[in-house]
Design a protein around this motif. Structure first.
Motif, PDB file in Angstrom:
ATOM      1  N   ASN A 153     -37.434 -23.992  16.464  1.00 36.02           N
ATOM      2  CA  ASN A 153     -37.181 -22.791  15.672  1.00 36.02           C
ATOM      3  C   ASN A 153     -36.037 -23.035  14.696  1.00 36.02           C
ATOM      4  N   LEU A 154     -36.334 -23.873  13.722  1.00 40.50           N
ATOM      5  CA  LEU A 154     -35.331 -24.283  12.749  1.00 40.50           C
ATOM      6  C   LEU A 154     -35.991 -24.299  11.374  1.00 40.50           C
ATOM      7  N   SER A 155     -35.357 -23.665  10.384  1.00 35.62           N
ATOM      8  CA  SER A 155     -35.933 -23.634   9.040  1.00 35.62           C
ATOM      9  C   SER A 155     -34.838 -23.835   8.003  1.00 35.62           C
ATOM     10  N   PHE A 156     -35.229 -24.306   6.825  1.00 39.02           N
ATOM     11  CA  PHE A 156     -34.227 -24.683   5.827  1.00 39.02           C
ATOM     12  C   PHE A 156     -34.882 -24.919   4.471  1.00 39.02           C
ATOM     13  N   SER A 157     -34.029 -24.947   3.442  1.00 36.74           N
ATOM     14  CA  SER A 157     -34.528 -25.209   2.099  1.00 36.74           C
ATOM     15  C   SER A 157     -34.818 -26.695   1.932  1.00 36.74           C
ATOM     16  N   SER A 158     -35.863 -26.976   1.184  1.00 31.01           N
ATOM     17  CA  SER A 158     -36.244 -28.373   0.939  1.00 31.01           C
ATOM     18  C   SER A 158     -35.157 -29.117   0.181  1.00 31.01           C
ATOM     19  N   GLU A 159     -34.553 -28.445  -0.794  1.00 30.27           N
ATOM     20  CA  GLU A 159     -33.521 -29.082  -1.611  1.00 30.27           C
ATOM     21  C   GLU A 159     -32.333 -29.515  -0.765  1.00 30.27           C
ATOM     22  N   ALA A 160     -31.871 -28.624   0.104  1.00 27.99           N
ATOM     23  CA  ALA A 160     -30.741 -28.960   0.963  1.00 27.99           C
ATOM     24  C   ALA A 160     -31.105 -30.077   1.931  1.00 27.99           C
ATOM     25  N   TYR A 161     -32.322 -30.026   2.446  1.00 26.53           N
ATOM     26  CA  TYR A 161     -32.775 -31.048   3.393  1.00 26.53           C
ATOM     27  C   TYR A 161     -32.693 -32.439   2.763  1.00 26.53           C
ATOM     28  N   LEU A 162     -33.196 -32.568   1.556  1.00 25.86           N
ATOM     29  CA  LEU A 162     -33.169 -33.868   0.890  1.00 25.86           C
ATOM     30  C   LEU A 162     -31.739 -34.302   0.588  1.00 25.86           C
ATOM     31  N   THR A 163     -30.896 -33.348   0.230  1.00 29.80           N
ATOM     32  CA  THR A 163     -29.513 -33.665  -0.108  1.00 29.80           C
ATOM     33  C   THR A 163     -28.752 -34.255   1.077  1.00 29.80           C
ATOM     34  N   VAL A 164     -28.974 -33.715   2.281  1.00 29.91           N
ATOM     35  CA  VAL A 164     -28.245 -34.210   3.455  1.00 29.91           C
ATOM     36  C   VAL A 164     -28.882 -35.450   4.072  1.00 29.91           C
ATOM     37  N   GLY A 165     -30.076 -35.810   3.595  1.00 27.28           N
ATOM     38  CA  GLY A 165     -30.715 -37.023   4.104  1.00 27.28           C
ATOM     39  C   GLY A 165     -31.777 -36.805   5.153  1.00 27.28           C
ATOM     40  N   GLY A 166     -31.986 -35.550   5.560  1.00 26.80           N
ATOM     41  CA  GLY A 166     -33.081 -35.230   6.480  1.00 26.80           C
ATOM     42  C   GLY A 166     -32.811 -35.558   7.932  1.00 26.80           C
ATOM     43  N   PHE A 167     -33.851 -35.373   8.751  1.00 25.77           N
ATOM     44  CA  PHE A 167     -33.767 -35.701  10.176  1.00 25.77           C
ATOM     45  C   PHE A 167     -33.530 -37.200  10.345  1.00 25.77           C
ATOM     46  N   ALA A 168     -32.640 -37.545  11.241  1.00 27.26           N
ATOM     47  CA  ALA A 168     -32.418 -38.951  11.588  1.00 27.26           C
ATOM     48  C   ALA A 168     -33.533 -39.408  12.528  1.00 27.26           C
ATOM     49  N   GLU A 174     -32.294 -34.717  17.412  1.00 27.34           N
ATOM     50  CA  GLU A 174     -32.406 -34.819  15.961  1.00 27.34           C
ATOM     51  C   GLU A 174     -32.109 -33.486  15.280  1.00 27.34           C
ATOM     52  N   ASP A 175     -32.389 -32.386  16.007  1.00 21.44           N
ATOM     53  CA  ASP A 175     -32.125 -31.061  15.459  1.00 21.44           C
ATOM     54  C   ASP A 175     -30.617 -30.787  15.366  1.00 21.44           C
ATOM     55  N   VAL A 176     -29.889 -31.132  16.408  1.00 23.54           N
ATOM     56  CA  VAL A 176     -28.433 -30.965  16.413  1.00 23.54           C
ATOM     57  C   VAL A 176     -27.807 -31.810  15.305  1.00 23.54           C
ATOM     58  N   ASP A 177     -28.280 -33.019  15.157  1.00 25.66           N
ATOM     59  CA  ASP A 177     -27.768 -33.912  14.119  1.00 25.66           C
ATOM     60  C   ASP A 177     -27.988 -33.314  12.723  1.00 25.66           C
ATOM     61  N   LEU A 178     -29.149 -32.723  12.489  1.00 23.52           N
ATOM     62  CA  LEU A 178     -29.438 -32.148  11.176  1.00 23.52           C
ATOM     63  C   LEU A 178     -28.527 -30.955  10.880  1.00 23.52           C
ATOM     64  N   VAL A 179     -28.336 -30.093  11.860  1.00 26.27           N
ATOM     65  CA  VAL A 179     -27.456 -28.939  11.656  1.00 26.27           C
ATOM     66  C   VAL A 179     -26.035 -29.408  11.331  1.00 26.27           C
ATOM     67  N   LYS A 180     -25.571 -30.438  12.002  1.00 19.68           N
ATOM     68  CA  LYS A 180     -24.232 -30.972  11.713  1.00 19.68           C
ATOM     69  C   LYS A 180     -24.142 -31.472  10.275  1.00 19.68           C
ATOM     70  N   LYS A 181     -25.228 -32.065   9.792  1.00 16.19           N
ATOM     71  CA  LYS A 181     -25.248 -32.535   8.401  1.00 16.19           C
ATOM     72  C   LYS A 181     -25.135 -31.354   7.436  1.00 16.19           C
ATOM     73  N   PHE A 182     -25.863 -30.280   7.718  1.00 13.17           N
ATOM     74  CA  PHE A 182     -25.789 -29.090   6.869  1.00 13.17           C
ATOM     75  C   PHE A 182     -24.374 -28.511   6.888  1.00 13.17           C
ATOM     76  N   GLU A 183     -23.796 -28.464   8.087  1.00 11.69           N
ATOM     77  CA  GLU A 183     -22.437 -27.934   8.212  1.00 11.69           C
ATOM     78  C   GLU A 183     -21.436 -28.795   7.448  1.00 11.69           C
ATOM     79  N   LYS A 185     -21.817 -30.472   4.831  1.00 11.09           N
ATOM     80  CA  LYS A 185     -21.963 -30.308   3.381  1.00 11.09           C
ATOM     81  C   LYS A 185     -21.657 -28.882   2.930  1.00 11.09           C
ATOM     82  N   GLY A 186     -21.288 -28.025   3.863  1.00  5.72           N
ATOM     83  CA  GLY A 186     -20.913 -26.667   3.513  1.00  5.72           C
ATOM     84  C   GLY A 186     -22.072 -25.742   3.205  1.00  5.72           C
TER      85      GLY A 186
END
Length: 224
Positions: A153-168, A174-183, A185-186
């Protein structure tokens, strides 16, 4: 806006049909101005998952990695190249609520956000001890502003996803890692209990440290 619902699946023949039916119901609630479609990302399936997905007419792609982080990323990048501007993730052993997508759109409209972390409910406690349920309920914060992270249950903008590098390419978390990347980058993150998914209470984990493993550890402690 074009929404892609990306669903990784490894041997999910028992659950994938219900998952896809719930997603299609959620899509049907959207206004005609919003396009949405599911994409199943099959990973090393040896059961009837592929046959079932084909029978639904849902788009799919297939890989052989046994790595949920990698296949989530590949599926999302595939969706983005086909025009998806918002990505909604769930899992093949889960069902989304009827208003799952509508609530996401409401959040985006009311207060623009780059990511939404939703909550999950357990589908049944019948096969688990009462103490396991009590322990889970004591731990879980089903409210706005919670801090739970679920790939289901995780959703996000495509632009932001590409900017942070996506799922590792991780086999778990992998979900926790992605949220940390979003955080880091502000990016704006909405922690919502209005965006809801019902997930399986099975203890047979597909990811070694995923939600099923979490329940299994609780249950093991209460059976000792």
């Amino acid at each position: 806006m074009k929404i892609a619902i990306v669903i990784p699946a490894h041997n999910e023949a028992m659950t994938i049909a219900n998952c896809l039916a719930s997603v299609q119901t959620a899509i049907a609630q959207l206004p005609s101005t919003i396009a949405a479609y599911p994409l199943v990302v099959l990973d090393s399936c040896t059961d009837e998952t592929l046959t079932i997905v084909k029978g639904t007419g849902v788009d799919y792609i297939s890989y052989d990695y046994r790595c949920v982080g990698r296949v989530r990323d590949l599926g999302i990048r595939h969706a983005i190249t086909h025009g998806a501007t918002w990505i909604a993730c769930t899992d093949a052993d889960s069902v989304v609520t009827k208003d799952w997508l509508v609530q996401q759109i409401t959040h985006i409209t009311d207060q623009p956000t780059d990511m939404i972390c939703g909550v999950v409910s357990v589908d049944s406690w019948v096969n688990l001890t009462p103490q396991t349920r009590a322990d889970y309920m004591a731990h879980y914060q089903d409210m706005m502003g919670h801090r739970h992270i679920h790939g289901a249950n995780l959703s996000f903008s495509s632009e932001a996803y590409l900017t942070v590098g996506g799922f590792a390419p991780l086999r778990c978390h992998e979900d926790v890692d992605l949220v940390k990347k979003f955080e880091s980058k502000g990016y704006a993150i909405t922690w919502s209990n209005r965006v809801r998914v019902i997930t399986s209470s099975r203890l047979d984990a597909r990811a070694t440290e995923g939600f099923a493993a979490f329940l299994a550890n609780l249950e093991k402690g209460n059976l000792q």
